[in-house]
Design an enzyme around this catalytic site. Structure first.
Site, PDB file in Angstrom:
ATOM      1  CE1 TYR A 137      78.192 -32.498  -9.393  1.00 62.15           C
ATOM      2  CE2 TYR A 137      77.876 -33.634  -7.305  1.00 62.15           C
ATOM      3  CZ  TYR A 137      77.885 -33.646  -8.680  1.00 62.15           C
ATOM      4  OH  TYR A 137      77.575 -34.788  -9.371  1.00 62.15           O
ATOM      5  N   GLY A 186      70.934   7.117 -22.335  1.00 61.67           N
ATOM      6  CA  GLY A 186      70.637   7.564 -23.692  1.00 61.67           C
ATOM      7  C   GLY A 186      69.431   6.900 -24.335  1.00 61.67           C
ATOM      8  CB  CYS A 217      76.331 -32.750 -15.104  1.00 63.83           C
ATOM      9  SG  CYS A 217      75.245 -34.086 -15.588  1.00 63.83           S
ATOM     10  CB  SER A 277      74.570 -36.064 -11.853  1.00 63.25           C
ATOM     11  OG  SER A 277      74.964 -34.912 -12.552  1.00 63.25           O
ATOM     12  CG  HIS A 320      74.353   8.164 -25.138  1.00 62.76           C
ATOM     13  ND1 HIS A 320      73.636   9.092 -25.833  1.00 62.76           N
ATOM     14  CD2 HIS A 320      74.209   8.464 -23.836  1.00 62.76           C
ATOM     15  CE1 HIS A 320      73.075   9.922 -24.977  1.00 62.76           C
ATOM     16  NE2 HIS A 320      73.407   9.560 -23.767  1.00 62.76           N
ATOM     17  NE  ARG A 349      68.814  17.138 -17.025  1.00 64.54           N
ATOM     18  CZ  ARG A 349      69.891  17.259 -17.782  1.00 64.54           C
ATOM     19  NH1 ARG A 349      70.374  16.224 -18.413  1.00 64.54           N
ATOM     20  NH2 ARG A 349      70.484  18.416 -17.917  1.00 64.54           N
ATOM     21  NE  ARG A 351      74.681   7.423 -15.027  1.00 66.32           N
ATOM     22  CZ  ARG A 351      74.137   7.657 -16.205  1.00 66.32           C
ATOM     23  NH1 ARG A 351      72.840   7.616 -16.338  1.00 66.32           N
ATOM     24  NH2 ARG A 351      74.880   7.942 -17.239  1.00 66.32           N
ATOM     25  CE  LYS A 400      68.652  11.966 -15.396  1.00 66.83           C
ATOM     26  NZ  LYS A 400      69.749  12.639 -16.084  1.00 66.83           N
ATOM     27  CG  MET A 441      63.670   6.262 -21.831  1.00 68.05           C
ATOM     28  SD  MET A 441      62.823   6.032 -20.287  1.00 68.05           S
ATOM     29  CE  MET A 441      64.164   5.932 -19.153  1.00 68.05           C
TER      30      MET A 441
HETATM   31  C1  PEP Z   1      71.899 -33.524 -19.773  1.00 70.54           C
HETATM   32  O1  PEP Z   1      71.033 -34.115 -20.395  1.00 70.54           O
HETATM   33  O2  PEP Z   1      71.664 -32.536 -19.084  1.00 70.54           O
HETATM   34  C2  PEP Z   1      73.292 -33.973 -19.816  1.00 70.54           C
HETATM   35  C3  PEP Z   1      74.213 -33.436 -19.065  1.00 70.54           C
HETATM   36  O3  PEP Z   1      73.599 -34.939 -20.707  1.00 70.54           O
HETATM   37  P1  PEP Z   1      73.794 -34.696 -22.267  1.00 70.54           P
HETATM   38  O4  PEP Z   1      73.815 -33.238 -22.503  1.00 70.54           O
HETATM   39  O5  PEP Z   1      75.064 -35.363 -22.601  1.00 70.54           O
HETATM   40  O6  PEP Z   1      72.608 -35.393 -22.831  1.00 70.54           O
END
Ligand code: PEP
Ligand code: MG
Length: 925
Positions: free
Chosen positions: A902, A128, A882, A815, A504, A119, A386, A49, A130
């Site tokens: 990835y 809202g 993963c 992975s 708010h 303020r 803002r 502000k 504070m």
């Molecule tokens: C993991 O362990 O991160 C994984 C992808 O395998 P899961 O969750 O199937 O054990």
């Protein structure tokens, strides 16, 4: 004027913030009359502000003069145990002198008094959360002078009763740490007194109160304050000012502010600034007004100047939702406010000026602005600007519009949508068909997007409690109240009887992308009885309703919801995102349907196909029966025969998924869970299986017992199954390679990759690789062509990371399974964290749940080591993730930083991962 301020003013022309003398840190920054010591870039020091007030002054907008006491001063105040730094008093006095000179009035002067507001203003907006005190400086000495000056005694007494209400609540109660029971606070009590006068005299609105009423109320208010809080209401302007400053500082550590910071991840150490600013009044009669506006619609993103205003009112009346405000212009009128006069019609000259300022501000900041203004007797004053909070839909639409208007570049457009907002875009809406058939019981203002279905509750505490037990709730309140912040968070949707789009609750809900309807005037809520009346029916606590927060419609019962994904704007935006993204995004999918959804969301392959999922859920009965037969086999021959029966099912699913991915790579993981998971536990299920397989229940029970493990997560699972039952791995290798070979033979594309789970040493990989090579050669011989297929491993055990140089001798890709890697690195069971993780977060032992966002310090190090060592052996080693973290934006950023190829995540998180990856790439440019 004080010399220090003068010097500071001159040096401010060169630097954003004047240089500080080591001996006396500068805490106070003046702004006014086209000049300011701060600027927009000084948010950390002056709060959002304060920095923006300074900037508005600089670019020539009419801003009432004042000064900002810095966030550093707030930090110092807490360091000193709630005392002001010594130099502050002199600095405040000097800045006050300048303010007085600019405004032509003096603080505490009986003839021509200046009133100020105090303020809050943190680095990041906390709407809202504070405190604010207005009309500071009104007292027995200044009241007569102000009456003479304004010739408006009613206005002065109205301002005074507001000061008493706010000050006693904020400074004398809250800041003193007094916590009255619900409904017993001083503010509520004074409110009730005011209400009683209105009832007694038959007034409809606060504006009906006469000078005499207000004068009398002020006396009664002060007596009640004394009676309740045991102290006189201060009659000295300076005492009021310091009380206000301290109370704003203290409100940084108020309950609401702490809750909000926790939810928004704002550090406790930042502190708030205090803005002390000359008061201007929107409540000086019918040529005065106050309002809140947005340079574009914050709910939809429409490019229309949008907002609300109230004639003869102070700003708090708009945001607190006490009166339903009027629309700013004709173009943005809606069902609820179409009968009111717009500012455009009511005060056309002022509207034109304001419209000019909002355009100027948007051009200057290159983003949608949220503006507060006051009109005092026909003169417009800008009180705040803002960057406006917005829904996900609005963020997307504005980003794409501003790009087209050439206000921003493509990179900025990508950055304008936060990953969480994208998530919100993918959230459900009420099924339009169900809405058509549904019964609308009330209509309000569409304050927060999407649809929400839940059981109604009437207090924030109930919302929190019910949500804890897994219930979906809608929080129903009379009016919007920032104290409800935790309940609002816990609820699926929010419904209020009063308030406008800028109240708010609306702001906060919109910021969170939460479904919210406000100003639903036809609702009658009885908090004590926990009931509400709408459309002639009574609804009790626990009844189910449905909200359409984009339209403002409330429906009886629970309507179906659907996903809002087919937005062409969304596709356009995601294309832009991909222009900046360099890291790949795959999905975790194990069915052709999931694969299709993920492709539609832009997945570039499957990073994890969990084979075992074909044995759960829809269509799993037959393959599960074969699997169980295999598990219950007593000999190798029996097992091989059972595997032979299972083979076609595995091949069928694997093939259909590869076909759905149409030439995008699919990473199949060998069977991972311990086998006992597939043996039924209950006696009747065991009996069922026994008769199905033609064996005795006793045999099943015994096998179940034999498979029982004390710690199955670290037991006979993953690659260990393949080591003891090579034929199980062999069947899977064959199913995958034959499926791919058949697809290729049929002229289709198939790119399988196979990975081995839960490995901890390269010899496990070598062991399984022999089987893989044998099967690969056999399939090549049968089909006359070798199927190209990478052989890789999950890295989910710390030892695998540490020995990644060896693992990479055999593995062609890694992975990271960060679910198990987190489990094993922390030694926290991933299935049992519920018992303690909340305490770890509350006590700040951990900043976040490491199963949600990668713990960069520990698990992250393990990943870094794995990548570094793996690529030492195999420089082109393909690496992905993963675990669940693959769809969490902060973790995605980390994956980019450590140079993964990835990330892979569940289908609905694919767009979020794409954006996360693009943002990481942009940050690295
Ligand atoms: C993991 O362990 O991160 C994984 C992808 O395998 P899961 O969750 O199937 O054990
Ligand atoms: Mg795992």
């Amino acid at each position: 004027m004080a010399t220090t301020s003068n010097k500071a003013g001159k040096s401010a022309k060169k630097a954003a913030v004047p240089a500080r003398k080591a001996s006396s840190p500068k805490f106070v920054y003046y702004f006014g009359a086209g000049k300011a010591e701060g600027r927009a870039d000084d948010k950390n020091l002056l709060g959002g502000k304060g920095a923006n007030l300074a900037e508005m002054c600089r670019i020539g907008l009419p801003v009432p003069a004042g000064f900002t006491i810095s966030t550093e001063c707030c930090v110092e105040y807490f360091t000193l145990g709630g005392k002001y730094p010594k130099s502050l008093e002199a600095e405040v006095k000097a800045a006050l002198l300048k303010t007085e000179a600019t405004m032509g009035r003096q603080f505490g002067d009986p003839e021509n008094p200046l009133l100020v507001s105090c303020r809050s203003g943190a680095r990041k907006s906390m709407p809202g959360m504070m405190e604010t005190v207005l009309n500071v400086g009104l007292c027995s000495a200044t009241i007569p002078g102000l009456i003479k000056k304004t010739k408006n005694a009613r206005f002065v007494y109205d301002a005074y009763r507001r000061l008493i209400m706010m000050y006693s609540d904020v400074v004398m109660e809250k800041a003193e740490g007094i916590e009255p029971a619900e409904g017993k606070g001083i503010r509520k009590q004074l409110d009730d007194m005011l209400h009683q006068v209105k009832v007694k005299k038959g007034y409809k609105s606060d504006t009906d109160l006469s000078e005499g009423d207000l004068k009398e109320l002020a006396v009664k208010f002060k007596a009640r304050v004394k009676e309740l809080l045991g102290k006189e209401f201060p009659d000295d302007p300076m005492q009021q000012l310091w009380g206000g400053v301290g109370a704003v500082f203290k409100s940084w550590n108020g309950k609401r502010a702490i809750s909000y910071r926790r939810i928004e991840g704002i550090p406790d150490e930042w502190g708030t600034a205090v803005n002390v600013q000359a008061m201007v009044f929107g409540n000086m009669g019918d040529s005065s007004a106050t309002g809140v506006a947005f340079s574009r619609n914050p709910a939809t993103g429409d490019h229309h100047f949008y907002g609300e205003w109230l004639v003869n009112a102070q700003g708090e009346d708009v945001v607190a939702g006490i009166r339903t405000p009027s629309p700013l212009n004709e173009a943005t009128k809606n069902e609820q406010n179409k009968q009111f006069v717009s500012l455009e019609k009511g005060m056309p000259v002022v509207y034109k000026e304001l419209d000019g300022y909002q355009k100027k501000l948007e051009k200057h900041y290159k983003d949608m602005q949220d503006i507060e203004f006051t009109i005092q007797e026909g003169r417009l004053w800008m009180l705040q600007c803002r960057v406006g909070k917005r829904t996900g839909v609005a963020a997307l639409n504005m980003a794409m519009d501003m790009l087209k208007e050439k206000l921003i570049d493509a990179k900025t457009a990508v950055m304008r949508v936060a990953p969480a907002q994208l998530d919100e875009l993918l959230h459900p809406i009420l099924d339009p068909a169900a809405e058509k058939a549904g019964k609308v019981i009330a209509k309000g203002l569409p304050a927060g997007p999407g649809g929400a279905v839940g059981q109604i509750v009437f207090t924030a505490a109930d919302a929190v409690e019910w949500a804890k037990t897994g219930k979906k709730v809608l929080l129903v309140r009379e009016e919007t109240n920032p104290e409800d912040v935790e309940g609002m968070r816990a609820a699926k949707g929010i419904l209020t009887a009063r308030g406008g789009m800028t109240s708010h609750a609306a702001l906060v809900a919109r910021g969170w992308g939460k479904c919210c309807i406000v100003g639903c005037g036809s609702l009658h809520i009885d908090v004590h009885a926990k009931t509400m009346t709408a459309g002639g029916s009574i609804y009790k606590e626990g009844d189910t309703l449905s909200l359409n927060g984009s339209k403002g419609h409330v429906y009886e019962g629970g309507l179906n919801t659907v996903d809002a994904t087919e937005n062409p704007r969304f596709q356009e935006y995601m294309k832009l995102v991909d222009k900046f993204r360099t890291m790949g995004v795959r999905t975790n999918a194990d069915t052709p349907e999931d694969a299709r959804v993920a492709r539609a969301f832009g997945a570039e392959g499957i990073g994890l196909f969990r084979t075992e999922h074909m044995f759960y859920g829809k269509g799993a009965d037959e393959p599960l029966a074969k699997l169980r037969k295999m598990i219950l086999s007593k000999s190798l021959e029996e097992r091989k025969a059972a595997l032979g029966e299972l083979f076609p099912y595995v091949k069928r699913d694997v093939k259909a998924t590869m076909e759905a991915m149409d030439g995008l790579p699919v990473t199949f993981r060998l069977l991972d869970p311990p086998l006992h998971e597939f043996v039924p536990q209950s006696p009747d299920k065991q009996a069922e299986l026994a008769s199905e397989l033609g064996i005795s229940v006793e045999d099943i029970r015994k096998r179940g017992e034999a498979l029982h493990e004390m710690n199955p997560m670290m037991g006979h699972r993953g690659v260990r199954l393949g080591v003891t039952y090579p034929e199980v791995s062999e069947m899977q290798f064959r199913a995958i390679l034959e499926a791919a070979a058949e697809l290729i033979k049929a002229g289709k594309k198939a790119i399988p990759e196979i990975m081995v789970p839960v490995t901890c040493c390269v010899k496990e990989l070598d062991d399984q690789k022999k089987i893989f090579d044998k099967v690969s050669a056999e399939v090549a011989a049968a089909f006359g062509k070798k199927v190209p297929c990478l052989y890789g491993t999950m890295i989910e055990i710390p030892r695998a990371s540490l020995t990644a140089d060896q693992m990479a001798q055999t593995a062609e890709f890694f992975s990271f399974g960060t679910n198990d890697l987190t489990q094993m690195t922390f030694g926290f069971s991933r299935d049992d964290i519920g018992g303690f993780m909340g305490d770890y977060i509350d006590k700040k032992i951990l900043a976040a749940d490491p199963f949600q966002t990668i713990d960069q310090r520990g698990v992250g190090e393990m990943i870094k080591v794995g990548i570094e060592r793996g690529r030492k052996t195999r420089p082109n080693l393909k690496i992905g993730i993963c675990g669940e973290h693959g769809g969490e934006p902060e973790s995605v950023k980390f994956c980019f930083k450590v140079k993964m190829n990835y990330v892979s995540c569940s289908p609905y998180r694919v767009p979020i991962a794409r954006l996360g990856a693009a943002l990481a790439a942009i940050a690295a440019i």
